[in-house]
Design a protein around this motif. Sequence first.
Motif, PDB file in Angstrom:
ATOM      1  N   LEU B  21      49.085  35.353  52.612  1.00 31.65           N
ATOM      2  CA  LEU B  21      49.633  35.814  51.213  1.00 31.65           C
ATOM      3  C   LEU B  21      49.021  35.124  49.883  1.00 31.65           C
ATOM      4  O   LEU B  21      48.780  35.841  49.230  1.00 31.65           O
ATOM      5  CB  LEU B  21      51.192  35.111  51.440  1.00 31.65           C
ATOM      6  N   SER B  22      48.342  34.042  50.117  1.00 34.99           N
ATOM      7  CA  SER B  22      47.693  33.253  49.107  1.00 34.99           C
ATOM      8  C   SER B  22      46.500  34.053  48.801  1.00 34.99           C
ATOM      9  O   SER B  22      46.295  34.445  47.736  1.00 34.99           O
ATOM     10  CB  SER B  22      47.210  31.818  49.336  1.00 34.99           C
ATOM     11  N   PHE B  23      45.737  34.318  49.926  1.00 33.45           N
ATOM     12  CA  PHE B  23      44.349  35.071  49.522  1.00 33.45           C
ATOM     13  C   PHE B  23      44.699  36.514  49.370  1.00 33.45           C
ATOM     14  O   PHE B  23      43.951  36.993  48.525  1.00 33.45           O
ATOM     15  CB  PHE B  23      43.732  34.856  50.985  1.00 33.45           C
ATOM     16  N   GLY B  24      45.663  36.892  49.960  1.00 32.61           N
ATOM     17  CA  GLY B  24      45.887  38.465  49.575  1.00 32.61           C
ATOM     18  C   GLY B  24      46.213  38.648  48.175  1.00 32.61           C
ATOM     19  O   GLY B  24      45.618  39.614  47.607  1.00 32.61           O
ATOM     20  N   VAL B  25      47.441  37.811  47.528  1.00 31.75           N
ATOM     21  CA  VAL B  25      47.829  38.085  45.910  1.00 31.75           C
ATOM     22  C   VAL B  25      46.821  37.809  45.264  1.00 31.75           C
ATOM     23  O   VAL B  25      46.508  38.409  44.280  1.00 31.75           O
ATOM     24  CB  VAL B  25      48.799  37.120  45.727  1.00 31.75           C
ATOM     25  N   SER B  26      45.740  36.773  45.739  1.00 32.78           N
ATOM     26  CA  SER B  26      44.787  36.205  44.767  1.00 32.78           C
ATOM     27  C   SER B  26      43.606  37.253  44.565  1.00 32.78           C
ATOM     28  O   SER B  26      43.268  37.799  43.521  1.00 32.78           O
ATOM     29  CB  SER B  26      43.866  35.009  45.337  1.00 32.78           C
ATOM     30  N   ALA B  29      44.953  40.310  42.520  1.00 22.77           N
ATOM     31  CA  ALA B  29      44.978  39.986  41.143  1.00 22.77           C
ATOM     32  C   ALA B  29      43.694  40.194  40.574  1.00 22.77           C
ATOM     33  O   ALA B  29      43.464  41.030  39.578  1.00 22.77           O
ATOM     34  CB  ALA B  29      45.592  38.679  40.857  1.00 22.77           C
ATOM     35  N   LEU B  30      42.747  39.377  41.225  1.00 25.70           N
ATOM     36  CA  LEU B  30      41.235  39.506  40.696  1.00 25.70           C
ATOM     37  C   LEU B  30      40.804  40.999  40.637  1.00 25.70           C
ATOM     38  O   LEU B  30      40.191  41.703  39.963  1.00 25.70           O
ATOM     39  CB  LEU B  30      40.234  38.794  41.593  1.00 25.70           C
ATOM     40  N   ALA B  31      41.179  41.678  41.822  1.00 24.18           N
ATOM     41  CA  ALA B  31      40.802  43.199  41.901  1.00 24.18           C
ATOM     42  C   ALA B  31      41.403  44.009  40.625  1.00 24.18           C
ATOM     43  O   ALA B  31      40.566  44.763  40.152  1.00 24.18           O
ATOM     44  CB  ALA B  31      41.012  43.731  43.367  1.00 24.18           C
ATOM     45  N   LEU B  32      42.568  43.707  40.574  1.00 27.24           N
ATOM     46  CA  LEU B  32      43.135  44.538  39.409  1.00 27.24           C
ATOM     47  C   LEU B  32      42.564  44.200  38.060  1.00 27.24           C
ATOM     48  O   LEU B  32      42.409  45.017  37.132  1.00 27.24           O
ATOM     49  CB  LEU B  32      44.882  44.168  39.317  1.00 27.24           C
ATOM     50  N   LEU B  33      42.158  43.044  37.774  1.00 25.32           N
ATOM     51  CA  LEU B  33      41.478  42.503  36.683  1.00 25.32           C
ATOM     52  C   LEU B  33      40.146  43.132  36.319  1.00 25.32           C
ATOM     53  O   LEU B  33      39.817  43.878  35.508  1.00 25.32           O
ATOM     54  CB  LEU B  33      41.419  40.981  36.634  1.00 25.32           C
ATOM     55  N   ALA B  34      39.460  43.371  37.549  1.00 23.61           N
ATOM     56  CA  ALA B  34      38.078  44.068  37.718  1.00 23.61           C
ATOM     57  C   ALA B  34      38.226  45.355  37.313  1.00 23.61           C
ATOM     58  O   ALA B  34      37.722  46.202  36.647  1.00 23.61           O
ATOM     59  CB  ALA B  34      37.447  43.717  38.892  1.00 23.61           C
ATOM     60  N   VAL B  35      39.398  46.131  37.977  1.00 21.40           N
ATOM     61  CA  VAL B  35      39.287  47.660  38.003  1.00 21.40           C
ATOM     62  C   VAL B  35      39.916  47.813  36.381  1.00 21.40           C
ATOM     63  O   VAL B  35      39.279  48.753  35.792  1.00 21.40           O
ATOM     64  CB  VAL B  35      40.484  47.891  39.193  1.00 21.40           C
ATOM     65  N   ASP B  36      40.637  47.182  35.957  1.00 26.45           N
ATOM     66  CA  ASP B  36      41.157  47.313  34.472  1.00 26.45           C
ATOM     67  C   ASP B  36      39.965  47.082  33.619  1.00 26.45           C
ATOM     68  O   ASP B  36      39.825  48.014  32.728  1.00 26.45           O
ATOM     69  CB  ASP B  36      42.152  46.243  34.087  1.00 26.45           C
TER      70      ASP B  36
ATOM     71  N   GLY C 100      41.586  34.166  32.147  1.00 28.53           N
ATOM     72  CA  GLY C 100      42.212  32.700  32.348  1.00 28.53           C
ATOM     73  C   GLY C 100      43.732  32.859  32.607  1.00 28.53           C
ATOM     74  O   GLY C 100      44.139  32.233  33.664  1.00 28.53           O
ATOM     75  N   ALA C 101      44.481  33.665  32.125  1.00 28.46           N
ATOM     76  CA  ALA C 101      45.730  33.806  32.569  1.00 28.46           C
ATOM     77  C   ALA C 101      46.147  34.236  33.990  1.00 28.46           C
ATOM     78  O   ALA C 101      47.037  33.452  34.730  1.00 28.46           O
ATOM     79  CB  ALA C 101      46.566  34.723  31.508  1.00 28.46           C
ATOM     80  N   VAL C 102      45.094  35.060  34.440  1.00 28.75           N
ATOM     81  CA  VAL C 102      45.367  35.719  35.730  1.00 28.75           C
ATOM     82  C   VAL C 102      45.015  34.694  36.781  1.00 28.75           C
ATOM     83  O   VAL C 102      45.659  34.470  37.776  1.00 28.75           O
ATOM     84  CB  VAL C 102      44.581  36.697  36.162  1.00 28.75           C
ATOM     85  N   VAL C 103      43.938  33.909  36.405  1.00 30.86           N
ATOM     86  CA  VAL C 103      43.369  32.807  37.233  1.00 30.86           C
ATOM     87  C   VAL C 103      44.473  31.581  37.411  1.00 30.86           C
ATOM     88  O   VAL C 103      44.819  30.958  38.353  1.00 30.86           O
ATOM     89  CB  VAL C 103      42.113  32.317  36.890  1.00 30.86           C
ATOM     90  N   ALA C 213      34.106  31.336  39.903  1.00 30.82           N
ATOM     91  CA  ALA C 213      33.141  31.389  38.381  1.00 30.82           C
ATOM     92  C   ALA C 213      32.631  32.570  38.002  1.00 30.82           C
ATOM     93  O   ALA C 213      32.653  33.129  36.954  1.00 30.82           O
ATOM     94  CB  ALA C 213      32.641  30.115  38.206  1.00 30.82           C
ATOM     95  N   LEU C 214      31.781  32.990  39.154  1.00 30.66           N
ATOM     96  CA  LEU C 214      30.595  34.254  38.840  1.00 30.66           C
ATOM     97  C   LEU C 214      31.787  35.349  38.767  1.00 30.66           C
ATOM     98  O   LEU C 214      31.444  36.309  38.111  1.00 30.66           O
ATOM     99  CB  LEU C 214      29.743  34.182  39.754  1.00 30.66           C
ATOM    100  N   VAL C 215      32.548  35.658  39.529  1.00 24.55           N
ATOM    101  CA  VAL C 215      33.468  36.636  39.511  1.00 24.55           C
ATOM    102  C   VAL C 215      33.969  36.698  38.180  1.00 24.55           C
ATOM    103  O   VAL C 215      34.032  37.884  37.324  1.00 24.55           O
ATOM    104  CB  VAL C 215      34.662  36.823  40.478  1.00 24.55           C
ATOM    105  N   MET C 216      34.742  35.723  37.723  1.00 16.27           N
ATOM    106  CA  MET C 216      35.260  35.487  36.131  1.00 16.27           C
ATOM    107  C   MET C 216      34.134  36.093  35.286  1.00 16.27           C
ATOM    108  O   MET C 216      34.462  36.613  34.485  1.00 16.27           O
ATOM    109  CB  MET C 216      35.800  34.335  35.981  1.00 16.27           C
ATOM    110  N   ALA C 217      32.973  35.290  35.475  1.00 14.78           N
ATOM    111  CA  ALA C 217      32.002  35.858  34.440  1.00 14.78           C
ATOM    112  C   ALA C 217      31.610  37.107  34.401  1.00 14.78           C
ATOM    113  O   ALA C 217      31.524  37.876  33.448  1.00 14.78           O
ATOM    114  CB  ALA C 217      30.805  34.995  34.810  1.00 14.78           C
ATOM    115  N   ALA C 218      31.616  37.696  35.747  1.00 14.31           N
ATOM    116  CA  ALA C 218      31.198  39.214  35.598  1.00 14.31           C
ATOM    117  C   ALA C 218      32.389  39.887  34.952  1.00 14.31           C
ATOM    118  O   ALA C 218      32.006  40.936  34.136  1.00 14.31           O
ATOM    119  CB  ALA C 218      31.076  39.698  37.128  1.00 14.31           C
ATOM    120  N   ILE C 219      33.580  39.717  35.231  1.00  9.45           N
ATOM    121  CA  ILE C 219      34.808  40.530  34.642  1.00  9.45           C
ATOM    122  C   ILE C 219      34.808  40.264  33.260  1.00  9.45           C
ATOM    123  O   ILE C 219      34.898  41.131  32.257  1.00  9.45           O
ATOM    124  CB  ILE C 219      36.227  40.045  35.229  1.00  9.45           C
TER     125      ILE C 219
END
Lengths: 222, 82, 248
Positions: B21-26, B29-36, C100-103, C213-219
């Motif tokens: 659950l932790s890894f999935g949600v994390s 969330a990161l993927a959504l941020l990147a896609v956005d 930052g908010a997402v992290v 950190a690098l993922v965040m930097a790339a985004i």
Amino acid sequence: MSASLTAILRRDLALAYRQRSELMQPMMFFILVISLFPLGIGPNPEILQKVGPGVIWVAAILSSLLGMERLFKDDYNDGSLEQVMLSSTPLPMVVLVKVFAHWLTSIVPLLLLSPLLALFLNLTQEMYWALLLTLLLGTPLLSLVGAIAVGLTLSLNRGGVLLALLLLPVFIPLLIFATAAVEAASLQLPYNAQLAIIGAMLLISLAMAPFAIAYALRVSQN
Amino acid sequence: MQFDNLSAFFDMGGYAFYVWLSFGVSLLALALLAVDAVQQKRVLFEAVKKEQARKVRIKAAQASAKSNTRNDPQKEEVSSES
Amino acid sequence: MWKWLHPYAKTQNAYQLCERLLPWFVTSALISFVIGIVWGLAFAPADYQQGDSFRIIYIHVPSAILSMGAYSAMAIAAFVGLVWQVRTAFMAMVALAPIGAVVTFIALFTGAAWGKPMWGTWWVWDARLTSELILLFLYLGVISLYASFEDKHQAGKAAGVMAIVGVVNLPIIHFSVEWWNTLHQGASITKFDKPSVAPDMLWPLLISILGLALVMAAIFIRRLQNEIVRRELNRPWVQELVSAAKEK
């Protein structure tokens, strides 16, 4: 220079006196919120005593937020703020005086009401003194830090909720130390340390906040 | 590999639900941020392109309006847009 | 160094620098993040006390550290913007805030999901969880303040002031919450307060910190580019950029 500052102070106090009914509203809100708590939690005096300091402080923060918006709003709307900015009097000093006037007119009444609320929530005498001291030191801090956010949201039409969103997290340390002081007093422990920390935060904000407020006003005035 | 087999890996010593659950949600969330972030770029470029196309159309319409095309209703419409 | 840095205050140069850096960051981010996570999940030894639930650390700790790091970076950008009137710095601040908010959200969520098997509840008012929650509120405050202004130049300045107010407060909040926590509930949670980490657990942790950190930097780089384009939609260089992209 000091003549213009006293003139501003006198003007703000006179304006506040003429808008007495408006000043009453945060006070009534303060009392109402606090009398809601016994109704919600139950009239058990021991529980009330335990939650009392926290309730009074939370209510004080909320009601000071309510009155905060009028700190610069009228001056901004009628353009007198712009005149003050153009004058030779340093803006941080002017801002400090205005915050002081605001504290006198809208926070000190809350302090005067506090004995009544201490009775409502069954606080002991030691607790009440601690509460009063923390309020005396803490509420100027509320006004100073709050004024920064008021300055920033000045040009927005509906800044009220945003103001609360910005300020409530910032006020958390104050809430923690103030309620801890009252709690220590209820256990007959010394609470000088908590008061000293609140005092330190007040002094820091006294030194830095006027410049931040002045800058915020300039941003809003654009 | 710390785990004996793949199913032990997925089981996470009985903590499967919490770990995945932790890894999935994390990751989600990161993927959504990147896609956005990528999507935003496309939207912005799309908007600029549209604006450019509009300017070209306006210019064309003005040019043709000058060279006497009164009885062409379609072009009349475009030029009135400007 | 100023001579070297100064050209990047110009938005066009900053955009092109971003364009050049982005592929490097994306590849290195993907590689290190995947290595860190896979190593942590599959190859690092399990904790003798907490078993495999401990593996949440490989996402929780990086996100917790970097949520604070991102806030400091945001405040530094705001400071640079306010003091030297660098517009790109405000754009950087704005681009950083949602990341930052997402992290921070990730740190909170994984903290809760770790707390459930360890403490028996999803949420305790643990000092670190609480200050992380307040950090999230600070982020949301900056974001919503920025969003409320029509004039984005003014918005950048206002949000910058708020970010700096927040960063002055952050240590005070952190220590006050820690102190409040020890005051209210004994040392029941401190039982796994940093036992010296074994190296075969530490390495994957360090790599996943670097990876995140690098993922965040790339985004961040891509978001900064977007922010620059959004603010300068009608500038000639943006027009040329778009036409060049069209021809490809």
